[in-house]
Structures are given as C-alpha cells and as structure tokens.
Design a protein around this motif. Structure first.
Motif, PDB file in Angstrom:
ATOM      1  N   ILE A   1       0.853  -1.195   0.000  1.00 38.19           N
ATOM      2  CA  ILE A   1       0.000   0.000   0.000  1.00 38.19           C
ATOM      3  C   ILE A   1       0.881   1.235   0.000  1.00 38.19           C
ATOM      4  O   ILE A   1       1.730   1.408   0.874  1.00 38.19           O
ATOM      5  N   GLY A   2       0.698   2.094  -0.979  1.00 38.42           N
ATOM      6  CA  GLY A   2       1.432   3.351  -1.030  1.00 38.42           C
ATOM      7  C   GLY A   2       2.786   3.232  -1.694  1.00 38.42           C
ATOM      8  O   GLY A   2       3.192   2.170  -2.175  1.00 38.42           O
ATOM      9  N   GLU A   3       3.506   4.359  -1.690  1.00 34.96           N
ATOM     10  CA  GLU A   3       4.765   4.471  -2.419  1.00 34.96           C
ATOM     11  C   GLU A   3       5.975   4.674  -1.517  1.00 34.96           C
ATOM     12  O   GLU A   3       7.109   4.399  -1.924  1.00 34.96           O
TER      13      GLU A   3
ATOM     14  N   THR B   1       8.641   1.861   4.468  1.00 37.01           N
ATOM     15  CA  THR B   1       8.247   1.719   5.857  1.00 37.01           C
ATOM     16  C   THR B   1       9.468   1.842   6.757  1.00 37.01           C
ATOM     17  O   THR B   1      10.614   1.763   6.317  1.00 37.01           O
TER      18      THR B   1
ATOM     19  N   ARG C   1       5.771   4.945   7.972  1.00 40.77           N
ATOM     20  CA  ARG C   1       6.402   5.419   6.748  1.00 40.77           C
ATOM     21  C   ARG C   1       7.569   6.336   7.129  1.00 40.77           C
ATOM     22  O   ARG C   1       7.518   7.021   8.165  1.00 40.77           O
TER      23      ARG C   1
ATOM     24  N   ASN D   1      -6.222  -0.566  -2.026  1.00 41.13           N
ATOM     25  CA  ASN D   1      -5.629  -0.051  -3.269  1.00 41.13           C
ATOM     26  C   ASN D   1      -6.686   0.126  -4.360  1.00 41.13           C
ATOM     27  O   ASN D   1      -6.423  -0.069  -5.537  1.00 41.13           O
TER      28      ASN D   1
ATOM     29  N   ALA E   1      -7.503   8.359   5.079  1.00 38.04           N
ATOM     30  CA  ALA E   1      -7.159   6.944   4.943  1.00 38.04           C
ATOM     31  C   ALA E   1      -8.350   6.061   5.318  1.00 38.04           C
ATOM     32  O   ALA E   1      -8.594   5.028   4.677  1.00 38.04           O
TER      33      ALA E   1
ATOM     34  N   ASP F   1       1.093  12.698   3.132  1.00 39.23           N
ATOM     35  CA  ASP F   1       1.152  11.451   2.370  1.00 39.23           C
ATOM     36  C   ASP F   1       1.595  10.284   3.255  1.00 39.23           C
ATOM     37  O   ASP F   1       1.035   9.182   3.186  1.00 39.23           O
TER      38      ASP F   1
ATOM     39  N   GLU G   1      -0.806   6.962   4.073  1.00 42.25           N
ATOM     40  CA  GLU G   1      -0.340   5.611   3.742  1.00 42.25           C
ATOM     41  C   GLU G   1      -0.229   4.740   4.988  1.00 42.25           C
ATOM     42  O   GLU G   1      -0.654   3.572   4.983  1.00 42.25           O
TER      43      GLU G   1
ATOM     44  N   GLU H   1      -3.762   3.909   6.341  1.00 37.80           N
ATOM     45  CA  GLU H   1      -4.449   2.982   5.444  1.00 37.80           C
ATOM     46  C   GLU H   1      -3.927   1.556   5.652  1.00 37.80           C
ATOM     47  O   GLU H   1      -4.702   0.604   5.809  1.00 37.80           O
ATOM     48  N   GLU H   2      -2.606   1.403   5.676  1.00 33.81           N
ATOM     49  CA  GLU H   2      -2.045   0.067   5.851  1.00 33.81           C
ATOM     50  C   GLU H   2      -2.327  -0.472   7.247  1.00 33.81           C
ATOM     51  O   GLU H   2      -2.525  -1.680   7.425  1.00 33.81           O
TER      52      GLU H   2
END
Length: 364
Positions: free
Chosen positions: A10-12, A15, A181, A209, A263, A320, A324, A327-328
């Motif tokens: 999930i995301g760019e 971590t 992140r 996603n 999120a 951002d 992320e 959401e995760e």
C-alpha cells in the motif's frame, strides 16, 4: 500475517524497520488481552501507546480530529486548548473507559508522586458488545497497569489483541493494526507511524488499493457476524493514533490527524451515523515542555521555551506518509485477525488470506 507478507503493498513510501508506530523513536506499545469462552463470553482488553518514557512529567504537542462523534476520546478538550498531550494513550471498549482513565491517573501519580496537579489522560473506545460481555466490566485497573508495564518498542502484535480483541472491521474480524512510513529530507529523516483500533465499516465498501475486496469477498463467501436487527451496518467506530518525530506545532499535529481520516475513507469508511471515528496525532520532535504544576515559581527560570516546526512546504509529504501508514494499519488489523466466536454465539470471521490474495490478484 500482515498485508505485506501477503504480497500486497500500500502506497509508495518506504516503511520503518518494523512497519509500526514504534518506529517513531521512544514510542512503546503494550497490550492486555482478556479472553474467556464463557458464558459470559469475554473478548476484550486494553492497548496502551506510550509516546515517550517521561510523558507523565514532560508533555508533547498534539492535535485531534473528529470524523464522526459517536464515540469517546477523553482529554481532548485540554489538547485542543493547550495543544499538549500529558499522558499515555489507552484504547479499550466503550464501557471500560472510566476504569482505564482512572488507572492512567494512578500511573501518573506513581510517576510524579502526590502533589497539586491535575491529570486528564487520553482514553479511546470502540464498541465490542457484539462479541464481548461488555456490561460485565471485565477490564480492571490491573490490566491497564500490566499493559503499561509490558509496553515496548519493536514489533507490535495486531488483530485480536488488547483493545482490539472483540472488534469487527468491515464485517470481518478486526482489531489493532499499525504501520509506518519514513522520508528523508534536507533536515534529516522523518518517521510517521499509525496505530488503529478498527471496529468500523460496511463489507460492501471495503477497498484495498482501490480494489473492491468487500464486494469480491461478500457475505455469501465469508459470512457477516450475526448482528442484532437493531444494529445499523457500519456502526462501531475507529480510533486512529498518529505519531511522528517530525518537529510539529499543535496546529500541524491537528492537520495530520485530519489527514488520517482520509485513509479511513480510502479503505471504505464513511463516518457512519453510529461510528465514532476519532483521530489523535502527536509529535515527539519538540521536547522540554515543563509539566503542569500549581507552583507559581515553576516557570520563572524559563519564561520562554524554544520550539521547532516543519516548514509548511514539507507538510504535504507528511500528509502522504500519514495517509499511507493509516491505510495500511487498517488493512493490517483485518489481515492479522483470526476468527472469533463470542457473545450469544456470534462469530466474526477473519478475511481468508487466499481469498484476499485472489481478490487483489489483478493489481498485484
């Protein structure tokens, strides 16, 4: 298993080493889990987030956000007024907020000693009465103290643990989830971590996603819990805790808390009428704020306190990272959970990992 162990990313942004809120230096998490087949069926507990070891005597900046207010997160009025978090944070079930709050007061007295100061600890709740004998008041002060004593850095247990033991998320078994992140900037590396107690959402809205997992793994494949007819779908609540070591002022913490609500929406939450969706963000990047005291001379030696703040141009990056990680964390809460049968024989089924992978296959 966690979401990434299933091959789903999930995301760019990268971590932290544990992909957990504890990747923020100094942050510790502890759980006490209470399970009894019954009757009565006990599926509950308490989870604590300790922002840093001296939180009882050294406040930090924080901010909060309300997506929907059918819930409780104590201590927010003082956070809104002062911008300061003065306690560890605890998560539990709706009817145990009082005893957990009192136990945190005791913990502060234990750390500071007796004196003329006040304690306004932060305790969040979500409703686990579908699976748990919630009116039995099974969470006691010793369980809070055990969670505090066992709080540690490193990997964080997820799913049916601590305050998440009896929680349901998007019609699957839910609970505690976490993620983090990191980003490198000219000022150094910043870490953002999120921890959720996920007990919210409707099955048909669950998305990962952008993939409609809740539609692909519908009630005909994985049954919904046997909810009472009076229980509105999507009721239940989510608490989001966001931590960062980026040096933020209170208003910047509030902005991170707001973004974590995005999120919740991305995964499918819509702030339903009876869902208490509450968010709190804190920063460990500014330290040295003195504790509250009635001592009139306490501040005379330091009439000013130097603080730092992230430049406004970097806030989008932190937004951002927050979205992320949150959401995760929600998806991790579902992925890590296992099937639970609780009160009145109701069963909250876990999201089967094979079915999850199959639903995500077109994108991964």
């Amino acid at each position: 298993m966690r979401t990434r162990e299933l091959g789903i990313v999930i995301g760019e942004h990268p971590t932290g080493p544990h992909n957990a809120i504890t990747d923020v230096p100094g942050v510790r998490v502890g759980h006490t889990t209470l399970e009894q087949a019954g009757p009565p069926a006990v599926r509950t507990g308490v989870t604590v987030v300790v922002p840093h070891d001296d939180i009882w005597t050294e406040p930090i900046f924080a901010g909060a956000h309300r997506l929907n207010g059918s819930g409780e997160l104590t201590g927010l009025e003082w956070i809104r007024e002062s911008g300061e978090l003065t306690s560890a944070i605890a998560l539990t079930n709706t009817h145990s907020v009082g005893v957990v709050r009192d136990a945190l007061v005791d913990a502060q007295v234990g750390a500071r000693g007796d004196g003329l100061y006040w304690s306004l600890p932060v305790v969040g709740e979500t409703y686990d009465g579908v699976l748990n004998d919630i009116n039995g008041h099974h969470v006691r002060a010793e369980h809070v103290h055990a969670a505090l004593a066992g709080a540690s850095g490193g990997p964080v247990a997820e799913g049916n643990v601590g305050g998440g033991t009896g929680m349901i998320c998007h019609g699957f078994k839910g609970g505690i989830g976490t993620a983090s992140r990191i980003a490198d900037t000219a000022a150094g590396r910043y870490t953002v971590g999120a921890l959720v107690q996920a007990n919210h959402g409707r099955r048909e809205r669950f998305r990962v996603n952008g993939v409609p997992v809740g539609e692909l793994v519908g009630p005909d494949v994985v049954p919904l819990p046997g909810m009472p007819v009076t229980y509105e779908p999507g009721s239940g609540s989510i608490i989001v805790i966001v931590a960062t070591d980026a040096p933020l002022l209170p208003h910047q913490c509030t902005r991170l808390a707001q973004r974590s609500a995005l999120a919740v929406s991305r995964v499918g939450g819509s702030g339903e009428q009876y869902s208490g969706d509450l968010m709190l963000a804190f920063s460990t990047g500014n330290r040295g704020i003195p504790p509250y005291s009635w001592d009139e001379d306490a501040g005379t030696g330091r009439p000013e306190i130097a603080v730092r703040m992230v430049a406004p141009q970097l806030m989008t990056l932190l937004f951002d990272l927050t979205i992320e990680a949150t959401e995760e964390a929600i998806v991790n809460a579902v992925a890590a959970a296992t099937t639970v049968t609780g009160r009145d024989g109701r069963t909250a089924h876990a999201l089967d990992h094979t079915l999850f992978r199959q639903a995500m296959a077109p994108r991964h």
